[in-house]
Design an enzyme around this catalytic site. Structure first.
Site, short mmCIF file in Angstrom:
data_model
loop_
_atom_site.label_atom_id
_atom_site.label_comp_id
_atom_site.label_asym_id
_atom_site.label_seq_id
_atom_site.Cartn_x
_atom_site.Cartn_y
_atom_site.Cartn_z
N CYS A 143 121.69 31.19 32.02
CA CYS A 143 120.26 31.40 31.78
C CYS A 143 120.03 31.35 30.28
CB CYS A 143 119.87 32.75 32.37
SG CYS A 143 118.17 33.21 32.05
N CYS A 202 116.77 39.48 35.11
CA CYS A 202 115.48 38.84 34.82
C CYS A 202 114.54 39.79 34.13
CB CYS A 202 114.77 38.46 36.12
SG CYS A 202 115.43 37.05 36.91
N SER A 236 106.21 31.13 37.59
CA SER A 236 106.08 32.58 37.69
C SER A 236 104.67 32.89 38.16
CB SER A 236 106.33 33.21 36.32
OG SER A 236 107.67 32.97 35.94
N LEU A 237 104.53 33.11 39.45
CA LEU A 237 103.20 33.25 40.05
C LEU A 237 102.76 34.72 40.04
CD1 LEU A 237 101.03 31.53 41.39
CD2 LEU A 237 102.19 31.85 43.58
N GLY A 297 111.37 33.63 26.20
CA GLY A 297 110.43 32.60 25.74
C GLY A 297 109.80 31.77 26.85
N GLU A 298 108.79 31.01 26.46
CA GLU A 298 108.07 30.13 27.38
C GLU A 298 108.43 28.68 27.01
OE1 GLU A 298 106.12 29.97 30.22
OE2 GLU A 298 106.37 27.88 29.67
N CYS A 332 103.40 39.36 29.22
CA CYS A 332 103.35 39.81 30.61
C CYS A 332 103.85 41.26 30.61
CB CYS A 332 104.23 38.93 31.48
SG CYS A 332 103.83 37.17 31.30
N SER A 358 111.63 27.34 34.10
CA SER A 358 110.66 28.33 34.60
C SER A 358 109.51 28.43 33.62
CB SER A 358 111.34 29.69 34.74
OG SER A 358 110.40 30.66 35.14
N1 SAH Z 1 108.55 32.49 30.27
C1 SAH Z 1 109.03 31.87 31.44
C2 SAH Z 1 110.53 31.89 31.58
C3 SAH Z 1 111.23 33.20 31.29
S1 SAH Z 1 110.92 34.59 32.34
C4 SAH Z 1 108.38 32.47 32.67
O1 SAH Z 1 107.70 33.47 32.53
O2 SAH Z 1 108.52 31.88 33.73
C5 SAH Z 1 111.97 34.35 33.75
C6 SAH Z 1 111.50 35.08 35.03
O3 SAH Z 1 111.77 36.51 34.99
C7 SAH Z 1 110.01 34.95 35.28
O4 SAH Z 1 109.74 34.61 36.61
C8 SAH Z 1 109.54 36.34 34.99
O5 SAH Z 1 108.32 36.56 35.61
C9 SAH Z 1 110.65 37.19 35.50
N2 SAH Z 1 110.62 38.57 35.02
C10 SAH Z 1 110.14 39.00 33.84
N3 SAH Z 1 110.29 40.35 33.74
C11 SAH Z 1 110.87 40.77 34.87
C12 SAH Z 1 111.32 42.05 35.34
N4 SAH Z 1 111.19 43.13 34.60
N5 SAH Z 1 111.88 42.12 36.56
C13 SAH Z 1 112.05 41.01 37.30
N6 SAH Z 1 111.67 39.77 36.90
C14 SAH Z 1 111.08 39.65 35.70
FE1 SF4 Z 2 105.84 36.38 30.36
FE2 SF4 Z 2 107.96 34.73 30.64
FE3 SF4 Z 2 107.11 35.48 28.18
FE4 SF4 Z 2 108.30 37.26 29.77
S1 SF4 Z 2 109.24 35.43 28.90
S2 SF4 Z 2 106.42 37.58 28.54
S3 SF4 Z 2 107.58 36.60 31.81
S4 SF4 Z 2 105.95 34.26 29.68
#
Ligand code: SAH
Ligand code: SF4
Length: 370
Positions: free
Chosen positions: A109, A364, A245-246, A191-192, A120, A223
């Site tokens: 990952c 995650c 990430s819905l 990161g995104e 988020c 993702s």
């Molecule tokens: N920024 C991108 C990729 C990184 S996050 C994105 O948001 O998709 C990877 C995944 O981990 C995302 O689906 C995110 O929603 C999830 N995630 C973030 N924080 C989490 C947590 N505390 N517990 C479980 N999943 C989490």
């Molecule tokens: Fe949101 Fe993905 Fe950034 Fe975490 S890494 S703040 S889930 S966009």
């Protein structure tokens, strides 16, 4: 008078760019193939070790190129064998990268940014500001670093890890001489990735090169939190698996959980997916983190099934991984299972993602580098 040029990062060059660079240095074309193999197949960690290159060529590379690996900070191994490295970049910034071994596969990952611009509220990375994008080289080097460490561990060398799984990476497997390998790469770290578009596309192309790391499109998953305008483009440019990430299918809930929804709402996100080319047999992975009392009702499950109707989908239910100060609680296990049943009844392939590496904050949403 000589002009100063900054050193070239070989790990961030595609195969074609490497050839162009070598031509610019007046080198013969066959050198490209040799050097590529040293970088991505033989996993050389420094130019000096590329023993079949002429001394002059190695000297030239030594003068004009940057180091091939990041610095390595803390390395931890979780009880379940998950490993996490803190990598130190050339400017002193840091990122985390996580290896998750399984029976059949090994998933790495990787991070795409230092921090994240999106906040988020359930994600620990979201508490960090965005410091900067990673370069393609910095993304590729996460894979090169871990591949190198695993292949050395497979040969019985110690890895200097802290934690429960023993001194060599992977404990039992490594000591029995069986090499653990990276078979899959997921861009799900810090990161995104779609807010660091060019570097991400380039890094993934380098990872996919058949004469190099050779990680196939089916083995790479990107993702995104839902940068709608970039989704069809990345599907065309790379054709890798897409995970979205819905986390909610009502705008008023998603506006809070995934604040980018205020910019690209659910209708825009769904349309972007509909506009994306999906290779035959592939599905979109929908990530849905279950938060107690927030998005885990059975009505929400039914609405989720309705939202994805017409899109080849795989549902990935993620039990929430708490972190210090996190404002949410995980849904009770029974509720996760009931939620899954609703989706099953709607005919959707639905898996509950097993949490890995939580004891070293490698699961995650638990990554944070400062
Ligand atoms: N920024 C991108 C990729 C990184 S996050 C994105 O948001 O998709 C990877 C995944 O981990 C995302 O689906 C995110 O929603 C999830 N995630 C973030 N924080 C989490 C947590 N505390 N517990 C479980 N999943 C989490
Ligand atoms: Fe949101 Fe993905 Fe950034 Fe975490 S890494 S703040 S889930 S966009």
């Amino acid at each position: 008078m000589t002009t100063e040029t900054s050193p070239v990062r070989l790990t961030g060059l595609t195969r074609e760019e490497l050839d162009l660079q070598l031509a610019a240095w007046g080198q013969k074309p066959f050198r490209g193939k040799q050097l590529w193999s040293w970088l991505h197949v033989k996993l050389a960690t420094e130019v000096a070790g590329m023993t079949d290159l002429s001394k002059e060529f190695r000297e030239l590379l030594g003068q004009r190129t940057a180091p091939l690996r990041p610095g390595v900070g803390r390395h931890q191994v979780a009880r379940d064998g998950t490993e996490k490295w803190l990598l130190v970049l050339a400017d002193g910034e840091t990122v985390e990268t996580v290896f998750i071994p399984d029976e059949e596969r090994g998933t790495l990952c990787i991070s795409s940014q230092v921090g994240c611009a999106l906040s988020c509220p359930f994600c620990r990375t979201g508490t960090m500001p965005l410091v900067r994008n990673l370069t393609a080289a910095e993304m590729v080097e996460q894979v090169l670093h871990v591949r190198t460490v695993l292949s050395r561990a497979g040969q019985g060398e110690e890895t200097g890890a802290e934690g429960g799984a023993g001194k060599t990476a992977g404990g039992g497997k490594a000591s029995s001489g069986e090499e653990k390998r990276i078979t899959n790469v997921v861009l799900m770290g810090m990161g995104e990735p779609l807010y660091n578009y060019e570097a991400t596309v380039k890094a993934v192309r380098i990872l996919m090169d058949r004469n190099g790391l050779a990680i196939g499109t089916r083995k790479i998953t990107l993702s995104t939190s839902g940068v709608a305008p970039r989704i069809p483009q990345v599907m065309r440019d790379l054709g890798v698996n897409l995970a979205v990430s819905l986390h909610a299918v009502r705008d008023e809930v998603r506006d809070v959980l995934v604040p980018i929804n205020r910019k690209f709402n659910l209708a825009a996100l769904r349309q972007a997916i509909m506009d994306s080319p999906l290779k035959s047999g592939r599905r979109i992975t929908w990530e849905y983190v279950l938060l107690d009392g927030i998005n885990d009702s059975l009505e929400a499950a039914a609405e989720l099934a309705a939202f994805v109707r017409g899109i080849p989908s795989k549902m990935n239910l993620i039990p929430f991984n708490p972190w210090e100060g996190s404002p949410y609680l995980p849904s009770p296990r029974e509720q996760v299972v009931r939620f899954q049943e609703v989706l099953h009844h709607a005919g959707l392939v639905t898996v509950i993602r097993e949490s890995r590496g939580a004891d070293i904050s490698a699961a995650c949403g638990q990554l944070k580098s400062f």
